[in-house]
Design a protein around this motif. Structure first.
Motif, PDB file in Angstrom:
ATOM      1  N   ILE A  11    -138.412   1.166 -14.548  1.00 24.37           N
ATOM      2  CA  ILE A  11    -139.182   0.251 -13.544  1.00 24.37           C
ATOM      3  C   ILE A  11    -138.939   0.756 -12.348  1.00 24.37           C
ATOM      4  O   ILE A  11    -140.152   0.878 -11.542  1.00 24.37           O
ATOM      5  N   VAL A  12    -137.921   1.073 -11.764  1.00 20.00           N
ATOM      6  CA  VAL A  12    -137.853   1.439 -10.293  1.00 20.00           C
ATOM      7  C   VAL A  12    -138.457   2.920 -10.366  1.00 20.00           C
ATOM      8  O   VAL A  12    -139.406   2.975  -9.196  1.00 20.00           O
ATOM      9  N   LEU A  13    -138.379   3.768 -11.028  1.00 27.62           N
ATOM     10  CA  LEU A  13    -139.152   5.198 -10.949  1.00 27.62           C
ATOM     11  C   LEU A  13    -140.936   4.884 -11.062  1.00 27.62           C
ATOM     12  O   LEU A  13    -141.172   5.564 -10.283  1.00 27.62           O
ATOM     13  N   ILE A  14    -141.161   3.977 -11.644  1.00 27.71           N
ATOM     14  CA  ILE A  14    -142.604   3.567 -11.671  1.00 27.71           C
ATOM     15  C   ILE A  14    -142.833   3.165 -10.443  1.00 27.71           C
ATOM     16  O   ILE A  14    -143.915   3.369  -9.620  1.00 27.71           O
ATOM     17  N   VAL A  15    -142.070   2.307  -9.641  1.00 21.51           N
ATOM     18  CA  VAL A  15    -142.166   1.731  -8.433  1.00 21.51           C
ATOM     19  C   VAL A  15    -142.363   2.723  -7.404  1.00 21.51           C
ATOM     20  O   VAL A  15    -143.138   2.715  -6.462  1.00 21.51           O
ATOM     21  N   ASN A  16    -141.376   3.625  -7.580  1.00 18.72           N
ATOM     22  CA  ASN A  16    -141.240   4.827  -6.677  1.00 18.72           C
ATOM     23  C   ASN A  16    -142.523   5.825  -6.591  1.00 18.72           C
ATOM     24  O   ASN A  16    -143.033   6.217  -5.745  1.00 18.72           O
ATOM     25  N   ALA A  17    -143.027   5.949  -8.003  1.00 15.21           N
ATOM     26  CA  ALA A  17    -144.261   6.863  -8.100  1.00 15.21           C
ATOM     27  C   ALA A  17    -145.325   6.199  -7.298  1.00 15.21           C
ATOM     28  O   ALA A  17    -146.243   6.841  -6.861  1.00 15.21           O
ATOM     29  N   ALA A  18    -145.484   4.749  -7.521  1.00 17.35           N
ATOM     30  CA  ALA A  18    -146.619   4.013  -6.977  1.00 17.35           C
ATOM     31  C   ALA A  18    -146.408   4.030  -5.694  1.00 17.35           C
ATOM     32  O   ALA A  18    -147.567   4.136  -4.962  1.00 17.35           O
ATOM     33  N   PRO A  28    -139.867  -2.779   3.396  1.00 22.99           N
ATOM     34  CA  PRO A  28    -138.171  -2.693   3.118  1.00 22.99           C
ATOM     35  C   PRO A  28    -138.020  -2.788   1.753  1.00 22.99           C
ATOM     36  O   PRO A  28    -136.958  -2.244   1.207  1.00 22.99           O
ATOM     37  N   ALA A  29    -138.706  -3.704   0.776  1.00 19.25           N
ATOM     38  CA  ALA A  29    -138.058  -3.930  -0.592  1.00 19.25           C
ATOM     39  C   ALA A  29    -138.326  -2.619  -1.321  1.00 19.25           C
ATOM     40  O   ALA A  29    -137.608  -2.154  -2.021  1.00 19.25           O
ATOM     41  N   THR A  30    -139.538  -1.836  -1.208  1.00 25.98           N
ATOM     42  CA  THR A  30    -139.740  -0.694  -1.894  1.00 25.98           C
ATOM     43  C   THR A  30    -138.811   0.180  -1.320  1.00 25.98           C
ATOM     44  O   THR A  30    -138.395   1.022  -2.080  1.00 25.98           O
ATOM     45  N   GLN A  31    -138.358   0.321  -0.141  1.00 23.71           N
ATOM     46  CA  GLN A  31    -137.457   1.213   0.497  1.00 23.71           C
ATOM     47  C   GLN A  31    -136.142   0.950  -0.218  1.00 23.71           C
ATOM     48  O   GLN A  31    -135.480   1.985  -0.558  1.00 23.71           O
ATOM     49  N   LEU A  32    -135.694  -0.038  -0.358  1.00 22.33           N
ATOM     50  CA  LEU A  32    -134.216  -0.529  -0.606  1.00 22.33           C
ATOM     51  C   LEU A  32    -134.330  -0.399  -2.086  1.00 22.33           C
ATOM     52  O   LEU A  32    -133.188   0.017  -2.550  1.00 22.33           O
ATOM     53  N   VAL A  33    -135.305  -0.528  -2.778  1.00 20.25           N
ATOM     54  CA  VAL A  33    -135.099  -0.470  -4.155  1.00 20.25           C
ATOM     55  C   VAL A  33    -135.109   1.066  -4.777  1.00 20.25           C
ATOM     56  O   VAL A  33    -134.560   1.227  -5.843  1.00 20.25           O
ATOM     57  N   PRO A  35    -133.114   4.030  -4.374  1.00 25.74           N
ATOM     58  CA  PRO A  35    -131.951   4.302  -4.890  1.00 25.74           C
ATOM     59  C   PRO A  35    -131.469   3.870  -6.132  1.00 25.74           C
ATOM     60  O   PRO A  35    -130.729   4.138  -7.150  1.00 25.74           O
ATOM     61  N   VAL A  36    -132.128   2.633  -6.662  1.00 21.77           N
ATOM     62  CA  VAL A  36    -131.527   1.911  -7.694  1.00 21.77           C
ATOM     63  C   VAL A  36    -131.963   2.388  -9.134  1.00 21.77           C
ATOM     64  O   VAL A  36    -131.043   2.293 -10.122  1.00 21.77           O
ATOM     65  N   ALA A  37    -133.059   3.403  -8.998  1.00 24.27           N
ATOM     66  CA  ALA A  37    -133.282   3.971 -10.139  1.00 24.27           C
ATOM     67  C   ALA A  37    -132.316   4.943 -10.514  1.00 24.27           C
ATOM     68  O   ALA A  37    -131.926   4.950 -11.825  1.00 24.27           O
ATOM     69  N   GLN A  38    -131.582   5.632  -9.580  1.00 23.19           N
ATOM     70  CA  GLN A  38    -130.531   6.645 -10.148  1.00 23.19           C
ATOM     71  C   GLN A  38    -129.269   5.885 -10.477  1.00 23.19           C
ATOM     72  O   GLN A  38    -128.610   6.350 -11.450  1.00 23.19           O
ATOM     73  N   LEU A  39    -129.024   4.930  -9.723  1.00 21.68           N
ATOM     74  CA  LEU A  39    -127.922   4.117 -10.062  1.00 21.68           C
ATOM     75  C   LEU A  39    -127.809   3.423 -11.414  1.00 21.68           C
ATOM     76  O   LEU A  39    -126.838   3.591 -12.196  1.00 21.68           O
ATOM     77  N   LEU A  74    -128.403  12.238  -5.593  1.00 22.44           N
ATOM     78  CA  LEU A  74    -129.775  11.500  -5.525  1.00 22.44           C
ATOM     79  C   LEU A  74    -129.688  10.320  -4.967  1.00 22.44           C
ATOM     80  O   LEU A  74    -130.902  10.020  -4.078  1.00 22.44           O
ATOM     81  N   VAL A  75    -128.908   9.644  -5.031  1.00 16.55           N
ATOM     82  CA  VAL A  75    -128.807   8.221  -4.440  1.00 16.55           C
ATOM     83  C   VAL A  75    -128.794   8.526  -2.897  1.00 16.55           C
ATOM     84  O   VAL A  75    -129.751   7.858  -2.143  1.00 16.55           O
ATOM     85  N   GLY A  76    -128.120   9.579  -2.567  1.00 14.63           N
ATOM     86  CA  GLY A  76    -127.875   9.838  -1.058  1.00 14.63           C
ATOM     87  C   GLY A  76    -129.261  10.211  -0.535  1.00 14.63           C
ATOM     88  O   GLY A  76    -129.546   9.897   0.617  1.00 14.63           O
ATOM     89  N   VAL A  77    -129.801  11.266  -1.289  1.00  9.76           N
ATOM     90  CA  VAL A  77    -131.184  11.680  -1.059  1.00  9.76           C
ATOM     91  C   VAL A  77    -132.167  10.663  -0.841  1.00  9.76           C
ATOM     92  O   VAL A  77    -132.933  10.532   0.135  1.00  9.76           O
TER      93      VAL A  77
END
Length: 192
Positions: A11-18, A28-33, A35-39, A74-77
């Motif tokens: 889900i977070v990968l889809i949000v990141n792509a969108a 702020p919400a899309t920025q903060l979420v 790194p959750v994809a990798q975690l 990648l979380v750091g990136v």
């Protein structure tokens, strides 16, 4: 828990792509979420390793360590890309990428590609492993790892593709869990 982590990552990968395609606004919400994809993906990978004894040989163990370590990188990136770069000018971003940060980004990308290849090679060798999920995940991860050399559109396709691959892996993990539970129940002595 591990399966849920896989779906959260997807889900977070889809949000990141969108967000990258400007379908979703940068906030702020899309920025903060981001790194959750990798975690969350780390949780899925640990779950696959725990539920699949056949992957626990030398190659699988090395693959899990490399893959998880690269996901941590990648979380750091993602933190830098989402929480630093939007707040500094393009000239500072270019300067940062030209220095040690650019080297770190390259090392993380290479380790992600290497970890992906080793982990999924080990998973491929497991009987009844999800071949389509593996192929989709590897191709998509390659597009993500090589994002600095590829057009932005390929990165976005890679993010969506990896979301699909991760979802397929999570579904497969559900099936592995069910078959393992059935095997344990079949071997257990009947209670009278």
């Amino acid at each position: 828990m591990f399966i849920t982590a896989g779906f959260i990552s997807a889900i977070v990968l889809i949000v990141n792509a969108a967000k990258r395609a400007e379908i979703l606004a940068l906030s702020p919400a899309t920025q903060l979420v981001a790194p959750v994809a990798q975690l969350a993906a780390i949780g899925l990978i640990v779950g696959i390793f725990a539920a699949t004894p056949a992957i626990r040989g030398r190659l699988g163990s090395i693959g899990v360590v490399l893959y998880v370590a690269s996901l941590v990188g990648l979380v750091g990136v993602e933190f830098v890309i989402n929480l630093v770069f939007p707040y500094v000018g393009p000239e500072i971003v270019a300067e940062l990428r030209a220095g040690p940060l650019g080297i770190a980004f390259t090392v993380v990308s290479i380790s992600f590609l290497l970890g992906t290849i080793v982990f999924f090679t080990a998973l491929w060798r497991v009987a009844r492993s999800p071949k389509v999920a593996i192929i989709v995940s590897v191709i998509s991860s390659a597009a993500i790892a090589l994002r600095a050399a590829l057009p932005e559109a390929l990165l976005q396709v890679g993010l969506v593709g990896l979301a699909v691959g991760i979802s397929l892996l999570a579904v497969w993990l559900v099936r592995v869990g069910r078959s393992s539970a059935a095997e344990v129940a079949a071997r257990a002595p009947a209670l009278v």
